[in-house]
Design a protein around this motif. Structure first.
Motif, PDB file in Angstrom:
ATOM      1  N   SER A 111       0.830  -1.217   0.000  1.00 17.50           N
ATOM      2  CA  SER A 111       0.000   0.000   0.000  1.00 17.50           C
ATOM      3  C   SER A 111       0.859   1.261   0.000  1.00 17.50           C
ATOM      4  O   SER A 111       0.463   2.305  -0.497  1.00 17.50           O
ATOM      5  CB  SER A 111      -0.935  -0.012   1.206  1.00 17.50           C
ATOM      6  OG  SER A 111      -0.192   0.061   2.396  1.00 17.50           O
ATOM      7  N   CYS A 114       1.327   3.050  -3.284  1.00 16.11           N
ATOM      8  CA  CYS A 114       0.122   3.409  -4.041  1.00 16.11           C
ATOM      9  C   CYS A 114      -0.411   4.803  -3.722  1.00 16.11           C
ATOM     10  O   CYS A 114      -0.568   5.151  -2.561  1.00 16.11           O
ATOM     11  CB  CYS A 114      -0.987   2.403  -3.744  1.00 16.11           C
ATOM     12  SG  CYS A 114      -0.518   0.714  -4.119  1.00 16.11           S
ATOM     13  N   GLN A 153      -7.310  -9.522   0.591  1.00 13.10           N
ATOM     14  CA  GLN A 153      -8.034  -9.000  -0.576  1.00 13.10           C
ATOM     15  C   GLN A 153      -7.198  -9.151  -1.854  1.00 13.10           C
ATOM     16  O   GLN A 153      -7.699  -9.532  -2.903  1.00 13.10           O
ATOM     17  CB  GLN A 153      -8.397  -7.524  -0.343  1.00 13.10           C
ATOM     18  CG  GLN A 153      -9.438  -7.362   0.758  1.00 13.10           C
ATOM     19  CD  GLN A 153      -9.596  -5.900   1.169  1.00 13.10           C
ATOM     20  OE1 GLN A 153      -8.665  -5.265   1.664  1.00 13.10           O
ATOM     21  NE2 GLN A 153     -10.761  -5.364   0.971  1.00 13.10           N
ATOM     22  N   ARG A 178      -3.351   5.512  -4.942  1.00 12.83           N
ATOM     23  CA  ARG A 178      -4.797   5.234  -4.910  1.00 12.83           C
ATOM     24  C   ARG A 178      -5.011   3.809  -4.424  1.00 12.83           C
ATOM     25  O   ARG A 178      -4.052   3.130  -4.060  1.00 12.83           O
ATOM     26  CB  ARG A 178      -5.454   5.499  -6.276  1.00 12.83           C
ATOM     27  CG  ARG A 178      -4.880   4.677  -7.409  1.00 12.83           C
ATOM     28  CD  ARG A 178      -5.416   5.176  -8.752  1.00 12.83           C
ATOM     29  NE  ARG A 178      -4.782   4.501  -9.862  1.00 12.83           N
ATOM     30  CZ  ARG A 178      -5.299   3.456 -10.495  1.00 12.83           C
ATOM     31  NH1 ARG A 178      -6.467   2.960 -10.105  1.00 12.83           N
ATOM     32  NH2 ARG A 178      -4.667   2.904 -11.518  1.00 12.83           N
ATOM     33  N   ASP A 179      -6.237   3.342  -4.425  1.00  7.17           N
ATOM     34  CA  ASP A 179      -6.589   2.050  -3.828  1.00  7.17           C
ATOM     35  C   ASP A 179      -5.754   0.884  -4.419  1.00  7.17           C
ATOM     36  O   ASP A 179      -5.841   0.614  -5.625  1.00  7.17           O
ATOM     37  CB  ASP A 179      -8.094   1.825  -4.078  1.00  7.17           C
ATOM     38  CG  ASP A 179      -8.613   0.593  -3.357  1.00  7.17           C
ATOM     39  OD1 ASP A 179      -7.803  -0.154  -2.782  1.00  7.17           O
ATOM     40  OD2 ASP A 179      -9.846   0.390  -3.386  1.00  7.17           O
ATOM     41  N   PRO A 180      -4.963   0.187  -3.589  1.00 11.63           N
ATOM     42  CA  PRO A 180      -4.149  -0.931  -4.088  1.00 11.63           C
ATOM     43  C   PRO A 180      -4.986  -2.034  -4.744  1.00 11.63           C
ATOM     44  O   PRO A 180      -4.510  -2.703  -5.666  1.00 11.63           O
ATOM     45  CB  PRO A 180      -3.481  -1.494  -2.828  1.00 11.63           C
ATOM     46  CG  PRO A 180      -3.766  -0.564  -1.719  1.00 11.63           C
ATOM     47  CD  PRO A 180      -4.782   0.442  -2.160  1.00 11.63           C
ATOM     48  N   ILE A 181      -6.220  -2.170  -4.295  1.00  9.61           N
ATOM     49  CA  ILE A 181      -7.079  -3.213  -4.875  1.00  9.61           C
ATOM     50  C   ILE A 181      -7.407  -2.873  -6.327  1.00  9.61           C
ATOM     51  O   ILE A 181      -7.378  -3.718  -7.213  1.00  9.61           O
ATOM     52  CB  ILE A 181      -8.360  -3.363  -4.026  1.00  9.61           C
ATOM     53  CG1 ILE A 181      -7.950  -3.940  -2.660  1.00  9.61           C
ATOM     54  CG2 ILE A 181      -9.395  -4.253  -4.698  1.00  9.61           C
ATOM     55  CD1 ILE A 181      -8.956  -3.802  -1.589  1.00  9.61           C
ATOM     56  N   GLU A 182      -7.667  -1.580  -6.561  1.00 12.22           N
ATOM     57  CA  GLU A 182      -7.945  -1.125  -7.934  1.00 12.22           C
ATOM     58  C   GLU A 182      -6.706  -1.320  -8.805  1.00 12.22           C
ATOM     59  O   GLU A 182      -6.786  -1.779  -9.941  1.00 12.22           O
ATOM     60  CB  GLU A 182      -8.232   0.382  -7.885  1.00 12.22           C
ATOM     61  CG  GLU A 182      -9.680   0.745  -7.987  1.00 12.22           C
ATOM     62  CD  GLU A 182      -9.822   2.259  -7.899  1.00 12.22           C
ATOM     63  OE1 GLU A 182     -10.707   2.650  -7.133  1.00 12.22           O
ATOM     64  OE2 GLU A 182      -9.048   3.020  -8.538  1.00 12.22           O
ATOM     65  N   LEU A 235      -5.581  -6.424   4.028  1.00 18.97           N
ATOM     66  CA  LEU A 235      -5.242  -6.041   2.650  1.00 18.97           C
ATOM     67  C   LEU A 235      -4.679  -7.254   1.899  1.00 18.97           C
ATOM     68  O   LEU A 235      -5.048  -7.517   0.750  1.00 18.97           O
ATOM     69  CB  LEU A 235      -4.228  -4.885   2.649  1.00 18.97           C
ATOM     70  CG  LEU A 235      -3.729  -4.487   1.253  1.00 18.97           C
ATOM     71  CD1 LEU A 235      -4.889  -4.017   0.360  1.00 18.97           C
ATOM     72  CD2 LEU A 235      -2.663  -3.386   1.343  1.00 18.97           C
TER      73      LEU A 235
END
Ligand SMILES: Cc1ncc(COP(=O)(O)OP(=O)(O)O)c(N)n1
Ligand SMILES: Cc1nc(C(=O)O)sc1CCOP(=O)(O)O
Ligand SMILES: [Mg+2]
Length: 204
Positions: A14, A17, A57, A19-23, A54
């Motif tokens: 994270s 990043c 996910q 922005r959102d690491p998932i994105e 995290l």
């Protein structure tokens, strides 16, 4: 391991990043990365339960897209997340110890110079991460860049050993790393900082 899995090896935590690491990971897997390493480490990184949440996910995304999921350094986390593999460096746990504990996981080991390579238990690991090939601003304790010569030297000594270059690799210099004999390129900022992740992964 199958060396083609190293071709576009994305590493991220994270702390890398904006922005959102998932994105970011979702876009990267959709764009065609071949492996992912969760490296939650350094200033701004998560710890404890937030790191595990995290990790779960990100692990799920890799599972969904059939991308091997690696954990950097942290053996306990690798176990908790059911990682496919673990990457360790020269200053981390001994690779033989990791192999003894995780006989079925893919194990990667960093090598930055000839002495490290000579002393490395290649029979205990599945691939080598060689670098930093170029200067990197991402890892504050990175060693002096070794250049693509280091890749060609390893390839000459070990013609068939799975090998990935790392450090300062981007869309314009990745071809040099491949031409030197690597099976692939491992990158952080070339993807996390890309305006267009689809285009970046394609170019790597
Ligand atoms: C694929 C790959 N290669 C090298 C490294 C670096 O590992 P290490 O030297 O242990 O440094 P840290 O990443 O732990 O800071 C890597 N992570 N992945
Ligand atoms: C995690 C890591 N390991 C390195 C090594 O040389 O072992 S260089 C590095 C950072 C790679 O980030 P970027 O792709 O943004 O340069
Ligand atoms: Mg390490």
């Amino acid at each position: 391991m199958e060396a083609h899995l190293l071709r576009k090896y994305f590493i991220m935590g994270s702390q890398n990043c904006d922005r959102d690491p998932i994105e970011i990971l979702t876009e990267a897997v959709q764009a065609g990365i071949t492996a992912f390493q969760f490296r939650e480490k350094g200033p701004g990184s998560l710890a404890g339960l937030r790191k595990v949440v995290l990790g779960r996910q990100l692990r799920e995304i890799c599972y969904e897209y059939s991308i091997p999921f690696f954990v950097n350094d942290d053996l306990e986390l690798a176990k908790v997340l059911g990682a496919d593999g673990i990457h360790v460096g020269q200053d981390d746990r001994f690779a033989e110890e990791v192999r003894a504990r995780f006989p079925d996981k893919i194990i990667g080991l960093s090598v930055s110079n000839s002495l490290e390579l000579e002393n490395s238990p290649l029979s205990a690991v599945d691939y080598l991460g060689a670098g930093p090939v170029f200067a990197t601003g991402t890892k504050s304790d990175a060693k002096t860049p070794v250049g693509t010569k280091w890749i060609s030297q390893i390839r000459k000594q070990h013609p068939n050993f799975p090998l990935v270059g790392i450090g300062g690799i981007n869309t314009t210099n990745s071809n040099e790393v491949m031409e030197a004999g690597a099976d692939g390129v491992a990158v952080i900022s070339a993807i996390t900082k890309a305006k267009d992740i689809q285009a970046a992964v394609r170019s790597l």
